[in-house]
Design a protein around this motif. Structure first.
Motif, PDB file in Angstrom:
ATOM      1  N   LYS A 182      -3.641  -1.345  -5.416  1.00 35.25           N
ATOM      2  CA  LYS A 182      -3.721  -0.416  -4.148  1.00 35.25           C
ATOM      3  C   LYS A 182      -4.932  -0.809  -4.029  1.00 35.25           C
ATOM      4  O   LYS A 182      -5.713  -1.426  -2.809  1.00 35.25           O
ATOM      5  N   LYS A 214      -3.347   5.167   7.745  1.00 37.96           N
ATOM      6  CA  LYS A 214      -3.601   5.753   6.780  1.00 37.96           C
ATOM      7  C   LYS A 214      -2.965   6.590   6.048  1.00 37.96           C
ATOM      8  O   LYS A 214      -2.639   7.803   7.737  1.00 37.96           O
ATOM      9  N   THR A 249       2.493   2.195  -3.609  1.00 35.36           N
ATOM     10  CA  THR A 249       1.202   1.992  -4.957  1.00 35.36           C
ATOM     11  C   THR A 249       1.573   3.991  -4.404  1.00 35.36           C
ATOM     12  O   THR A 249       1.053   4.533  -5.801  1.00 35.36           O
ATOM     13  N   ASN A 250       0.749   4.200  -3.136  1.00 39.57           N
ATOM     14  CA  ASN A 250       0.155   5.687  -3.088  1.00 39.57           C
ATOM     15  C   ASN A 250       1.350   6.467  -3.231  1.00 39.57           C
ATOM     16  O   ASN A 250       1.278   7.465  -4.304  1.00 39.57           O
ATOM     17  N   GLY A 274      -5.170  -4.263  -2.460  1.00 40.45           N
ATOM     18  CA  GLY A 274      -3.686  -4.116  -1.159  1.00 40.45           C
ATOM     19  C   GLY A 274      -4.974  -3.838  -0.046  1.00 40.45           C
ATOM     20  O   GLY A 274      -4.993  -4.064   1.017  1.00 40.45           O
ATOM     21  N   ASP A 275      -6.433  -3.300  -0.477  1.00 34.90           N
ATOM     22  CA  ASP A 275      -7.321  -2.438   0.660  1.00 34.90           C
ATOM     23  C   ASP A 275      -8.219  -3.418   0.843  1.00 34.90           C
ATOM     24  O   ASP A 275      -8.429  -3.952   1.754  1.00 34.90           O
ATOM     25  N   THR A 310       0.521  -1.237  -0.190  1.00 34.10           N
ATOM     26  CA  THR A 310      -0.126  -0.047  -0.009  1.00 34.10           C
ATOM     27  C   THR A 310       1.115   1.325  -0.217  1.00 34.10           C
ATOM     28  O   THR A 310       0.441   2.158  -0.196  1.00 34.10           O
TER      29      THR A 310
END
Length: 745
Positions: A409, A723, A389-390, A412-413, A386
Motif C-alpha cells: 500500500k 480514495k 491492497t485495500n 502504491g501511494d 491500491t
C-alpha cells in the motif's frame, strides 16, 4: 448735486461695461468650443484616410483652444487622440507620454468613459511590444470602466484586443471566451468590422488546435462579412489565414490561390494609401508625418528669423534643409520600391518560419501526449494495486501478511504521489495554475499543517515549534490551498531530515502598504544540513542532496521544485541557508492582503461507519462500464461492500443499449475502451436521457480533458485510483437526492 449725478453716471457706465463683457465672454467661449469640436472632427476624417500630419495639426489647434477655455475634459480626449496618431506613425514613446497625460486629466475629472478608451489604447501599445501581461491589465481596466458606464457597444473592441493577446500567449481557452463576448456584442450593435475580425481570430485558434474543419468554417464566415462590408484589412487577414489552413489540409492549390490573393490585396491596399496622399510627397505615411513635422519646425524657424537681422542667413539655411529633406524623401521613395520588390522573398522566409513553428508545436504536443499516455497507463494498474491492497487489508489477513500488504500500500501511494508531482510540475511549467483567493485564518492554517504532520515528527523524535509574530493580523485574502501545499512540503522535508531534534515555524511582517502585507515565513531545523555545492541545485526537479541521501531518506526530489513554482505564482520568492551537520532554514516571502474577517468553516459530523446504511438501497441499480477485467472486479466488490447492486459491461455500445433497456441510478463510465469511447457513449446517452447521473471513472489527465467531459454530458469525474471514502461520498450524495456539483467544470 452735480457731483452726485457724476457718480451715478460712472456707476451705470461700469455696470453696462461689465454686462457687455460677460456677454462677449459667453459668446467667445461658445465660438471657441465650436471651433474646438470642428478641429477634432477634421482630425478624425484626416486620420481615417491616413493623413496623420494634418490630423495631428488639427488636434494641436484643438488643444490650444481647450487650454484657453480651461476645458479639462476635452484636453484629456485630445491627448488620447494625439497618442493614437503618434502610435500609428511609430512614435510609441511619445504616444505613452500623451496617454499618461490623458489618464491623469481623465481621472481628475472622473471622465471614466474616455479613461476606458485611453486604457484600451495603452493596452494595444503594450501588445505591440509583446508585453502581454501589462496589456491584459489595461484591457481589463478598460472593460470594467465601460461596464460601469453602461457603454456595452465599446466593450467588443476591448474583448477583441484581449483575445489577440491571449492568442499570442497561446492561452486559447481564455481567447475563445473573449471572442464569444465580442461576437455577441458585435451582432447586437451591428459592428461588422469587429464581428468579422472576431470570427477570423476564432478560426486561428481552431487552426492552432488542429481543428481545421471548424477553423475553415469560422474564417470563411468572417471573410463573407468582411467582403459584404468592404473591410479590406479583414479580407486580407482572412486570405492569409485560409492559405495556412488549406496548406495544413494538404490542399496546396487552394493554399496557393489564397496567398496570391493576399499578396495582390496587400499591394492594392498600399496603392490606395498612396492615392490618399497629397500630390508631390512621399509614398509612406510615416515618412510623410515625420518629414512634415520637420518642415513645420523649419517654417517656425523661418517665421522667427524673418523678424531678425539674420533673414538672409536663415533663408539660405532653410533652402539647404529643404534640399536635404527632398533628397531624403527621394531616397525613402526608392527604398520603398526596393521593399516592394522583396515581398516574395519575405513570403518564402515566412513559410520557413511557419515550418519551424509547426515543428516546435509538434514537439510540445508530443511531450504533452507522452506525459498523458504514461500517466494514464500508470494510473490504470495503480487502481488495481491500491484497490486490491485495500480489499485484502479489510478482509482480515493473517498476522504475518499485514506488514507485506502495508508495504505494498505504501509503495502504491508513493507511486501515485510521484505521478501527481510530475503532473503538477508540468502544469506549473505550462502556466496552467491559476490563483484561487479566499478569506482564511493564516495562524489556524499553520497550526493545521503542524497538526497534520505531528505524527511524522513524533516518529522521528522531533519537536515542532510555532512562532507567530505578536501583532501580526491572522485573517487574509489569498490562495490558502497553495500556501498549505508550500508549508506541507517544506515542513515535511524538514521532518524527513531531522531526527531527535527541533523544527521552528515562524511568520512575521517585513513590510506593509495599507492592507497589503509582505510576510516572511521561516522553516528552521537542526537536521543533517545541505552542502554548499548542492544548495544551488535544491530547487531543480529530481534534485537530492546525494545518491546516499536519496536511498536513506527517500523522496522524488520534486517537492522543492513544486514549492518554487507555487511561490512564483503567488508573486513571492524563496531562498535557503544551511550548514552541513547543523541544520537548514528555508525562507519564503509572499504578499497577502489583510481581510476584515474569515468565514467560519461549516463543521459537519462525519460517520465512520458505512453511510449507505442510512439509505434504502433495495431498488438502486448501478452500471459499471469498464473493459479491464481486474478493474471491473475491484469496482464491483467495492460497490457490493456498500450494499449496492451493479451490472457490468465492457464497451461503450453495450453501455448505450443497457441504459436504454434498464433504469439505472448511476453509470460509472470508463473513457478508453474498444469501439466507441466513454465520451462518445455519454454523448449518445444524453440524446435520450438528460437526467441520468453519469460519473467518469477514469485515469485520464484531468487538466487537459476536463472541458471535454463537461461538454460530453458527464455530471462529475472520479479519478482512478481514488480514495474509497471520496468515492462513497459522491455516491451517497447522488442516491440521497443531493444535486451533483463538479469541481472540474
Amino acid at each position: 448735486m452735480p457731483q452726485i449725478k457724476y457718480y451715478i453716471f460712472v456707476f451705470l457706465a461700469c455696470f453696462c461695461s461689465l454686462i457687455f463683457a460677460q456677454e462677449d465672454s459667453v459668446e467667445d467661449r461658445d465660438m471657441l468650443s465650436s471651433r474646438l469640436q470642428n478641429h477634432i472632427y477634421q482630425a478624425k476624417l484626416e486620420s481615417d484616410r491616413g493623413d496623420y500630419y494634418n490630423a495631428k495639426d488639427n488636434l494641436d489647434k484643438a488643444m490650444v483652444i481647450a487650454e484657453k477655455i480651461d476645458d479639462k475634459k476635452n484636453q484629456g480626449i485630445i491627448h488620447t487622440k494625439i497618442a493614437k496618431v503618434q502610435y500609428l506613425v511609430g512614435n510609441t514613446d511619445k504616444a505613452n507620454v500623451s496617454l499618461n497625460t490623458a489618464i491623469q486629466l481623465q481621472r481628475e475629472n472622473s471622465d471614466y468613459a474616455n479613461l476606458a478608451i485611453t486604457y484600451n489604447i495603452k493596452g494595444v501599445i503594450h501588445s505591440t511590444k509583446e508585453e502581454y501581461d501589462d496589456a491584459l491589465e489595461y484591457f481589463n481596466s478598460s472593460k470594467t470602466l465601460f461596464e460601469q458606464e453602461d457603454l456595452e457597444e465599446y466593450i467588443s473592441e476591448v474583448t477583441l484586443n484581449e483575445a489577440k493577446a491571449y492568442i499570442a500567449l497561446q492561452r486559447y481557452d481564455d481567447a475563445k471566451s473573449e471572442l464569444d463576448k465580442t461576437i455577441i456584442i458585435a451582432k447586437k450593435h451591428g459592428q461588422n468590422r469587429r464581428l468579422s475580425s472576431a470570427l477570423i481570430q476564432s478560426g486561428k485558434i481552431y487552426y492552432a488546435q488542429n481543428d481545421n474543419t471548424l477553423a475553415l468554417s469560422k474564417v470563411e464566415e468572417g471573410l463573407a462579412i468582411a467582403k459584404s462590408n468592404n473591410i479590406l484589412e479583414n479580407i486580407n487577414e482572412a486570405y492569409l489565414t485560409l492559405s495556412d489552413i488549406h496548406k495544413e489540409r494538404g490542399d496546396y492549390r487552394s493554399s496557393y490561390d489564397y496567398i496570391t490573393r493576399h499578396i495582390k490585396l496587400s499591394d492594392s491596399i498600399l496603392n490606395i494609401k498612396r492615392e490618399n496622399l497629397a500630390p508631390g510627397v512621399s509614398a509612406l505615411y510615416i515618412n510623410q508625418y515625420k518629414d512634415a513635422e520637420n518642415a513645420q519646425l523649419q517654417a517656425q524657424i523661418d517665421e522667427v528669423s524673418a523678424e531678425s537681422n539674420f533673414t538672409r542667413i536663415t533663408t539660405i539655411l532653410s533652402i539647404a534643409l529643404i534640399t536635404i529633406l527632398s533628397l531624403l524623401t527621394l531616397s525613402l521613395y526608392k527604398n520603398n520600391n526596393i521593399r516592394l520588390k522583396t515581398n516574395n522573398m519575405l513570403h518564402k522566409k515566412n513559410d520557413e518560419l511557419i515550418v519551424a513553428k509547426e515543428k516546435a508545436e509538434l514537439a510540445s504536443k508530443t511531450k504533452a501526449n507522452f506525459l498523458s499516455t504514461v500517466t494514464h497507463e500508470l494510473r490504470t494498474p495503480l487502481y488495481a494495486v491500491t484497490g486490491l491492497t485495500n480489499m485484502l487489508l479489510d478482509e482480515k489477513p493473517k498476522e504475518h501478511q499485514i506488514p507485506h500488504l502495508k508495504s505494498l500500500k505504501f509503495s502504491g501511494d508513493y507511486l501515485l504521489t510521484f505521478i501527481n508531482d510530475i503532473l503538477q510540475i508540468n502544469k506549473i511549467e505550462a502556466n496552467k495554475v491559476e490563483l484561487d483567493p479566499e478569506i482564511f485564518n493564516l495562524r489556524h492554517k499553520i497550526e493545521n499543517v503542524i497538526s497534520a504532520l505531528s505524527n511524522s515528527a513524533k516518529d522521528n523524535g522531533t519537536n515542532l515549534h510555532i512562532d507567530y509574530d505578536d501583532g501580526l493580523p491572522e485573517v487574509y485574502n489569498g490562495d490558502q490551498l497553495k500556501i498549505s501545499q508550500i508549508l506541507i512540503n517544506l515542513l515535511g522535508n524538514a521532518i524527513k531530515f531531522t531526527k531527535d531534534g527541533d523544527i521552528w515555524i515562524r511568520a512575521y511582517k517585513i513590510d506593509q502598504k495599507d492592507k497589503m502585507y509582505s510576510l516572511r515565513f521561516e522553516i528552521e531545523d537542526n537536521g543533517i544540513g545541505i552542502t554548499t555545492e548542492k544548495q544551488e541545485q535544491m530547487f531543480e526537479s529530481f534534485s537530492q542532496g546525494s545518491v546516499q541521501i536519496n536511498r536513506k531518506y527517500g523522496g522524488t526530489g520534486l517537492g522543492l521544485s513544486i514549492v518554487k513554482g507555487l511561490i512564483k505564482i503567488l508573486k513571492g520568492k524563496i531562498y535557503l541557508k544551511s550548514e552541513l551537520g547543523k541544520g537548514t532554514t528555508f525562507f519564503f516571502e509572499i504578499p497577502l492582503e489583510k481581510a476584515d474577517q474569515a468565514e467560519k468553516p461549516k463543521v459537519e459530523e462525519i460517520k465512520k461507519s458505512n453511510r449507505m446504511e442510512d439509505l434504502d438501497l433495495g431498488n438502486v441499480k448501478i452500471l459499471i462500464v469498464e473493459d479491464n477485467k481486474i478493474n471491473q472486479m475491484i469496482t464491483k466488490k467495492i460497490l457490493n461492500k456498500m450494499g449496492l447492486y451493479c451490472d457490468v459491461v465492457d464497451n461503450g455500445e453495450s453501455a448505450v443499449e443497457q441504459v436504454k433497456e434498464t433504469a439505472y441510478n448511476v453509470v460509472l463510465m470508463d473513457i478508453h475502451m474498444p469501439g466507441i469511447s466513454g465520451l462518445e457513449a455519454t454523448k449518445i446517452i444524453r440524446t435520450f436521457d438528460k437526467n441520468l447521473t453519469i460519473f467518469a471513472l477514469t485515469a485520464v489527465t484531468l487538466e487537459d480533458k476536463m472541458h471535454e467531459f463537461g461538454e460530453a454530458g458527464f455530471n462529475d469525474i472520479i479519478s482512478k485510483p481514488f480514495k474509497q471514502e471520496d468515492f462513497e461520498n459522491k455516491l451517497y450524495d447522488v442516491l440521497s437526492g443531493k444535486e451533483v456539483t463538479s469541481s472540474f467544470f
